[in-house]
Motif scaffolding. Structure first.
Motif, PDB file in Angstrom:
ATOM      1  N   PRO A 230       3.497   1.213  -4.562  1.00  0.00           N
ATOM      2  CA  PRO A 230       2.295   0.443  -4.223  1.00  0.00           C
ATOM      3  C   PRO A 230       1.871  -0.440  -5.396  1.00  0.00           C
ATOM      4  O   PRO A 230       2.049  -0.070  -6.561  1.00  0.00           O
ATOM      5  CB  PRO A 230       1.260   1.534  -3.933  1.00  0.00           C
ATOM      6  CG  PRO A 230       2.048   2.744  -3.603  1.00  0.00           C
ATOM      7  CD  PRO A 230       3.289   2.664  -4.446  1.00  0.00           C
TER       8      PRO A 230
ATOM      9  N   SER B 103       0.808  -1.227   0.000  1.00  0.00           N
ATOM     10  CA  SER B 103       0.000   0.000   0.000  1.00  0.00           C
ATOM     11  C   SER B 103       0.833   1.265   0.000  1.00  0.00           C
ATOM     12  O   SER B 103       0.355   2.325  -0.417  1.00  0.00           O
ATOM     13  CB  SER B 103      -0.938   0.016   1.222  1.00  0.00           C
ATOM     14  OG  SER B 103      -1.788  -1.102   1.216  1.00  0.00           O
ATOM     15  N   ARG B 104       2.085   1.189   0.486  1.00  0.00           N
ATOM     16  CA  ARG B 104       2.905   2.393   0.618  1.00  0.00           C
ATOM     17  C   ARG B 104       4.190   2.256  -0.196  1.00  0.00           C
ATOM     18  O   ARG B 104       4.758   1.174  -0.304  1.00  0.00           O
ATOM     19  CB  ARG B 104       3.256   2.645   2.079  1.00  0.00           C
ATOM     20  CG  ARG B 104       2.047   2.930   2.966  1.00  0.00           C
ATOM     21  CD  ARG B 104       2.504   3.183   4.388  1.00  0.00           C
ATOM     22  NE  ARG B 104       1.356   3.449   5.270  1.00  0.00           N
ATOM     23  CZ  ARG B 104       1.460   3.701   6.571  1.00  0.00           C
ATOM     24  NH1 ARG B 104       2.660   3.717   7.152  1.00  0.00           N
ATOM     25  NH2 ARG B 104       0.378   3.941   7.292  1.00  0.00           N
TER      26      ARG B 104
END
Length: 340
Positions: free
Chosen positions: A77, A67-68
C-alpha cells in the motif's frame, strides 16, 4: 507545448533526496525515473527494479493510490506521485504506507524533488551562459572573433543592440552587474552591455560608445585590448574630460624605447604644467581652458612661457602642442605622471 527541460531526474539527485528525507520519516521511500525504474530507495535491494504503480502513474499521468498489498507482485500500500519540471514528466515519488497517511508526505517530497530539479536546471543554464559569455569576450579580447559570429552570439545571449564594450582597471572594482557580460583578466575587467555604462567618478575606465553593428564593436575591442596592457593610460571617470583616446592609443602602440625618448621632452615640467597642457588641448579656446583651470589669464601666460622655456616647444603652436602632448602621454604610460 511545454519546453523541453534541461534538468533531469538523475540517480544523484534522487539519492540525495532519499538520504536526506528517509531517515526523518517512518515510511519506506522510493524514487523512480521516467521509465518507472527505481533509482533511489530506502531499501537498496529494490534498486534497478521496475515499480508497478510508478509505471501506472507514468502511463496514466496521475497520482496512484494503492490500499491493498499484492503478494504476487510484492506491491505494498502507498502513494505514487508523478514528478514534473516545466511540464515534462521526470519520474515518480513513491511512499509506502496507508494512503491517507502518506499522501501529504508524498506530495511534499514530490515538490521538494521538483525544486531540486529546478535549481539544477537553473545552475546548468547559468553555467552554460557563463561559459558562452566568457568565450565571446575572450574572442573579442584576443581579436579572433568575426562580426557575423559576434552578432549571432550576442543575439543568442539576449543582448539587443546597441552594444557597448568597456574596460575597467584597478584593484577595487565593484561587483559585476548580472545584466552585463564580464570577463576579468588580471586587474582588468571587460564589460559588455546593452547601451552605454554609467561609471562612478573614482573608477578607472574607458567606456565604449553605443554600437549598432558587431563590426564597430570589434574595432572597440581591438582598441581596448591595446589599452589594457597599459592601465596607467586608463583615466578615472572624473578625469575623462582631459583624456584623448587617439593619443592614448598612439602612446600604447609605440615601442618602449621610443616612448622613453618622447617622455624626455617634458621630463622637467611639473604635474601642474602637464595638466595645463591637457586642459588646453581639450578646450575649444584658451579662455575656456583658463576657466576650467580656475586661474587668472596672467597665470596661464606664465605657465605657457615656462613650458616653452623648459621644453623649447611653444604650446600655443598646434604642432608643438601635439609634440608636448605625445611626451606627456608617454610619461603617463611610464608612470612618471599621475594625472589620469
Amino acid at each position: 507545448m511545454a519546453q523541453k527541460a534541461t534538468g533531469k531526474l538523475t540517480h544523484t539527485v534522487a539519492l540525495r533526496v532519499v538520504q536526506t528525507i528517509a531517515p526523518r520519516i517512518d515510511y519506506p521511500l522510493n524514487i523512480m525515473d521516467e521509465r518507472g525504474v527505481i533509482i533511489a530507495s530506502s531499501d537498496p535491494k529494490r534498486l534497478g527494479n521496475p515499480h508497478p504503480d510508478a509505471l501506472k502513474a507514468l502511463g496514466e499521468n496521475r497520482t496512484i493510490f494503492t490500499s491493498r498489498a499484492d503478494s504476487a507482485s510484492g506491491q505494498q500500500p502507498g502513494v505514487n506521485v508523478p514528478l514534473y519540471l516545466d511540464g515534462t514528466l521526470q519520474g515518480v515519488v513513491g511512499v509506502t504506507g496507508a494512503p491517507n497517511e502518506v499522501a501529504p508526505l508524498a506530495q511534499l517530497i514530490s515538490l521538494t524533488v521538483q525544486l531540486l530539479l529546478s535549481q539544477q536546471e537553473e545552475h546548468v543554464r547559468s553555467a552554460v551562459r557563463t561559459t558562452q559569455i566568457s568565450e565571446l569576450l575572450s574572442s573579442l579580447v584576443a581579436g579572433t572573433a568575426t562580426g557575423d559570429a559576434v552578432a549571432v552570439q550576442l543575439k543568442k545571449l539576449g543582448f539587443a543592440p546597441p552594444w557597448s564594450l568597456s574596460l575597467f582597471a584597478g584593484e577595487n572594482l565593484p561587483e559585476p552587474d548580472s545584466r552585463h557580460a564580464t570577463l576579468n583578466i588580471n586587474q582588468v575587467r571587460w564589460v559588455l552591455a546593452t547601451g552605454p555604462l554609467q561609471v562612478p567618478p573614482a573608477l578607472r575606465a574607458v567606456c565604449g560608445a553605443a554600437r549598432a553593428t558587431a563590426e564597430d564593436l570589434l574595432v572597440d575591442a581591438e582598441n581596448l585590448s591595446t589599452l589594457s596592457g597599459f592601465p596607467t593610460l586608463i583615466p578615472r571617470a572624473e578625469q575623462s574630460g582631459l583624456w584623448n583616446e587617439e593619443l592614448a592609443l598612439a602612446t600604447a602602440r609605440v615601442p618602449e624605447a621610443y616612448c622613453r625618448a618622447l617622455a624626455r621632452r617634458t621630463a622637467l615640467i611639473s604635474d601642474e604644467h602637464a595638466r595645463t597642457l591637457l586642459v588646453l588641448a581639450s578646450s575649444a579656446t584658451q579662455a575656456e581652458a583658463i576657466d576650467r583651470l580656475a586661474i587668472h589669464r596672467n597665470t596661464m601666460i606664465q605657465r605657457l612661457e615656462r613650458i616653452l622655456q623648459v621644453t623649447g616647444s611653444d604650446p600655443r603652436v598646434p604642432s608643438e602642442l601635439l609634440s608636448l602632448l605625445n611626451s606627456v602621454y608617454s610619461r603617463i604610460r611610464l608612470g612618471e605622471l599621475h594625472i589620469f
